[in-house]
Design a protein around this motif. Sequence first.
Motif, mmCIF file in Angstrom:
data_model
loop_
_atom_site.group_PDB
_atom_site.id
_atom_site.type_symbol
_atom_site.label_atom_id
_atom_site.label_comp_id
_atom_site.label_asym_id
_atom_site.label_seq_id
_atom_site.Cartn_x
_atom_site.Cartn_y
_atom_site.Cartn_z
ATOM 1 N N GLY A 53 -27.594 51.861 -10.549
ATOM 2 C CA GLY A 53 -27.911 52.773 -9.460
ATOM 3 C C GLY A 53 -26.772 53.666 -9.022
ATOM 4 O O GLY A 53 -25.651 53.621 -9.552
ATOM 5 N N ALA A 54 -27.071 54.488 -8.016
ATOM 6 C CA ALA A 54 -26.169 55.547 -7.574
ATOM 7 C C ALA A 54 -24.813 55.026 -7.107
ATOM 8 O O ALA A 54 -23.772 55.625 -7.406
ATOM 9 C CB ALA A 54 -26.832 56.356 -6.462
ATOM 10 N N GLU A 55 -24.805 53.931 -6.351
ATOM 11 C CA GLU A 55 -23.544 53.418 -5.827
ATOM 12 C C GLU A 55 -22.610 53.006 -6.963
ATOM 13 O O GLU A 55 -21.402 53.289 -6.934
ATOM 14 C CB GLU A 55 -23.789 52.240 -4.890
ATOM 15 N N ALA A 56 -23.173 52.348 -7.972
ATOM 16 C CA ALA A 56 -22.366 51.930 -9.117
ATOM 17 C C ALA A 56 -21.869 53.143 -9.903
ATOM 18 O O ALA A 56 -20.725 53.167 -10.382
ATOM 19 C CB ALA A 56 -23.177 51.008 -10.024
ATOM 20 N N ILE A 57 -22.711 54.147 -10.033
ATOM 21 C CA ILE A 57 -22.313 55.374 -10.738
ATOM 22 C C ILE A 57 -21.162 56.045 -10.001
ATOM 23 O O ILE A 57 -20.171 56.474 -10.617
ATOM 24 C CB ILE A 57 -23.508 56.340 -10.861
ATOM 25 N N LEU A 58 -21.277 56.125 -8.683
ATOM 26 C CA LEU A 58 -20.235 56.785 -7.892
ATOM 27 C C LEU A 58 -18.907 56.044 -8.006
ATOM 28 O O LEU A 58 -17.837 56.663 -8.144
ATOM 29 C CB LEU A 58 -20.682 56.870 -6.438
ATOM 30 N N LYS A 59 -18.953 54.720 -7.974
ATOM 31 C CA LYS A 59 -17.727 53.935 -8.137
ATOM 32 C C LYS A 59 -17.117 54.159 -9.518
ATOM 33 O O LYS A 59 -15.892 54.254 -9.660
ATOM 34 C CB LYS A 59 -18.028 52.450 -7.934
ATOM 35 N N ALA A 92 -25.926 60.044 -6.904
ATOM 36 C CA ALA A 92 -24.479 59.860 -6.954
ATOM 37 C C ALA A 92 -23.736 61.191 -6.846
ATOM 38 O O ALA A 92 -22.587 61.232 -6.395
ATOM 39 C CB ALA A 92 -24.100 59.152 -8.255
ATOM 40 N N ALA A 93 -24.390 62.269 -7.237
ATOM 41 C CA ALA A 93 -23.751 63.592 -7.258
ATOM 42 C C ALA A 93 -23.899 64.342 -5.944
ATOM 43 O O ALA A 93 -23.490 65.502 -5.854
ATOM 44 C CB ALA A 93 -24.342 64.423 -8.394
ATOM 45 N N ALA A 94 -24.434 63.702 -4.920
ATOM 46 C CA ALA A 94 -24.769 64.404 -3.675
ATOM 47 C C ALA A 94 -23.594 65.166 -3.083
ATOM 48 O O ALA A 94 -23.765 66.271 -2.550
ATOM 49 C CB ALA A 94 -25.319 63.409 -2.652
ATOM 50 N N ASP A 95 -22.396 64.619 -3.174
ATOM 51 C CA ASP A 95 -21.239 65.243 -2.543
ATOM 52 C C ASP A 95 -20.298 65.915 -3.545
ATOM 53 O O ASP A 95 -19.191 66.326 -3.178
ATOM 54 C CB ASP A 95 -20.464 64.206 -1.737
ATOM 55 N N LEU A 96 -20.724 66.028 -4.792
ATOM 56 C CA LEU A 96 -19.887 66.673 -5.796
ATOM 57 C C LEU A 96 -20.104 68.187 -5.751
ATOM 58 O O LEU A 96 -21.245 68.647 -5.705
ATOM 59 C CB LEU A 96 -20.224 66.157 -7.196
ATOM 60 N N PRO A 97 -19.046 68.978 -5.797
ATOM 61 C CA PRO A 97 -19.238 70.430 -5.754
ATOM 62 C C PRO A 97 -19.823 71.004 -7.032
ATOM 63 O O PRO A 97 -20.479 72.057 -7.004
ATOM 64 C CB PRO A 97 -17.817 70.961 -5.515
ATOM 65 N N LEU A 98 -19.631 70.318 -8.167
ATOM 66 C CA LEU A 98 -20.086 70.844 -9.455
ATOM 67 C C LEU A 98 -20.703 69.737 -10.291
ATOM 68 O O LEU A 98 -20.131 68.660 -10.447
ATOM 69 C CB LEU A 98 -18.905 71.461 -10.218
ATOM 70 N N VAL A 99 -21.886 70.029 -10.836
ATOM 71 C CA VAL A 99 -22.572 69.147 -11.775
ATOM 72 C C VAL A 99 -22.913 69.986 -12.995
ATOM 73 O O VAL A 99 -23.263 71.167 -12.868
ATOM 74 C CB VAL A 99 -23.864 68.558 -11.171
#
Length: 304
Positions: A176-182, A211-218
């Motif tokens: 999930g997202a939390e693991a991806i972000l870590k 997980a990408a919610a706060d990333l400026p670039l995807v």
Amino acid sequence: MKLGCIGDDFTGSSDLANTLAKHGMRVAQYSGIPAGPAAPEVEAGVVSLKSRSIAPEDAVTQSLAALKWLQDQGCTQFFFKYCSTFDSTPKGNIGPVADALADALGADRVIFCPAFPGTGRSVYQGHLFVNDVLLNASGMQNHPLTPMTDPDLRRWLAPQTTNQIGHVAAATVFKGAEAILKALDAQHAAGKRHIVVDAIRDADLMEIGRAAADLPLVTGGSGVALGLPRNFGCTPGVPVWTGQAGPVLAVSGSCSAATRAQVKYHAARHPAREVVAEDIIEQRIMPDAILDWALAAWRVALDL
């Protein structure tokens, strides 16, 4: 405008716009960089360039100009869309454009995910698959402009960029997202800026989007954009679309195995005509002649 998208070709950009619209965003697609501001109701703007196979420096210049326009519209996150088969060469243009966008935005964790399970594209252990075969055995190794001879996205991207390349494996994505972000944070701490993320299911893409919610670039194919609209409070719906009655002319310029099969199927049932590029360049075939043929044809015509 909330989400600003830069596509390296028109067709893929339209697929991205469709994906975002189906997941609840009010989308406008632009052919090239607009001269004026966007309509105020637009939540996601998709600037369609033709930068996939041009000189890398020109692709960078065009992409940065598109970024500037999207920033002027108020976007807070940006998406660089390329083909789900990662069409590029050792010189670019995915790497150089991603580098330039990341530098301009101060992005230190940049996701690379061309996966699109709905069309048979998946990324596993950093390798890109087309259905059940590796990319370099799918026919894409014979592409005339961007022959994809290595399915390892990390290895293929490496000569295109000055940044270190990391990887988030499927086993982590499944958590999930939390693991991806870590995992993204861990890759960043290890000096990796460009990070290939595995995905084999639409559910994986949704978690990557979270997980990408706060990333400026995807960056990625249109598939990874599945999970972005809900970060902006949007919910999936059925876009309003109205067809237009009348004759249809379909123009096909792809030489992929899938397109050739579709063309063969269509030509066996409907009017079709092959147009050779040299005949157009040397003006042996003129646009009016093609239009006259198409208007005289029954059902759906196909121009090859």
